[in-house]
Design a protein around this motif. Structure first.
Motif: not given
Length: 294
Positions: A223-248
């Protein structure tokens, strides 16, 4: 004790507790940033609202994405949002599906419902934002027709961006971490899809679904590049984590991991990005699976 002294004593106690309540959000954020989460099973708010809000409050959640079920009466949302507001929790209207990328009617219907709901609700029971989770790459034809679907997806986002502005609501979207390597070339020009989406929203959540913070395939690097770009254009950003069971693959989710393990890794993510004013913390997907964790 004289009557005057008693009144002064009572006033002092009330002032103490009012200051404590006012400081509560600040005390929570000293250790970690407030979190966000998604609630997809919306009918739960009919008879489980206090359990839900108690859990959100206990786990320092300040933002809830609540999926819109148009068959529920307005009063159900109004009551729940009023209670959430009393807890200091914002509620954003959540919806979206892969086929929203090809049929604008779905997005239009969503906004017409939202416009009607806001018009009949007082401020304390209105949604304070919009959050779309479309995921067009789940369409069967994504690989064979990626540019056409991407353009349709962008058209949907532009429409939603304009409608959100007309309603005066914050506009957020979910994006996968790999959109920073997805390129578009169409009527919207040429560029990196993640950057375009950040430009045309108020905030994004990067679905960096991994169960470790560090390393080449960890949450931070993905997620580093998205955080860097969001900072450069002044937009808010969060990072999501998954807690559900996945098949992948087990590596995508914290499902089956202890809470101490998950929290330690998420604190590492926060510690890495907390120096950016635009990084707003962690989002946990989803509330249903999060509440089921032991």
């Amino acid at each position: 004790m004289s009557k005057k002294t008693k009144l002064i004593w009572i006033a002092g106690i009330l002032l103490f507790f009012s200051n404590f309540i006012w400081l509560k959000p600040m005390l929570n954020t000293r250790g970690e940033q407030p979190k966000a989460t998604w609630l997809w099973d919306t009918p739960q708010i009919v008879d489980q609202s206090e359990n839900i809000l108690g859990f959100l409050d206990k786990n320092n959640v300040s933002l809830l994405y609540l999926q819109v079920h148009t068959d529920l009466p307005d009063v159900v949302y109004q009551h729940f949002i009023q209670r959430a507001t009393a807890y200091g929790i914002e509620v954003h209207a959540l919806d979206g599906a892969p086929n929203w990328a090809g049929k604008l009617q779905y997005t239009q219907n969503f906004f017409r419902w939202l416009e009607q709901y806001q018009s009949v609700s007082d401020k304390s029971s209105q949604f304070s934002g919009i959050h779309l989770d479309i995921e067009p790459y789940l369409l069967p034809s994504w690989d064979s027709d990626v540019q056409k679907i991407t353009e349709s997806y962008q058209q949907t986002i532009r429409y939603a961006e304009g409608e959100a502005a007309l309603l005066g609501l914050h506009f957020g979207i979910d994006i996968p971490f790999w959109f920073d390597t997805s390129f578009y070339s169409n009527s919207f020009g040429d560029g990196v899809l993640s950057e375009w989406l950040i430009d045309h929203s108020d905030s994004v959540i990067v679905m960096a679904y991994r169960n470790k913070a560090k390393g080449p395939n960890g949450i931070i690097s993905l997620s580093q590049s998205e955080v860097d770009y969001a900072r450069s254009v002044g937009k808010d950003i969060r990072i999501a984590a998954e807690t559900s069971k996945t098949e992948e693959g087990d590596y995508l989710s914290f499902f089956g991991k202890k809470n101490t393990y998950m929290n330690n890794h998420l604190r590492k993510v926060e510690g890495t990005f907390k120096h950016s004013d635009n990084f707003k913390g962690i989002a946990i997907h989803s509330l249903e699976s999060w509440m089921q964790r032991k």
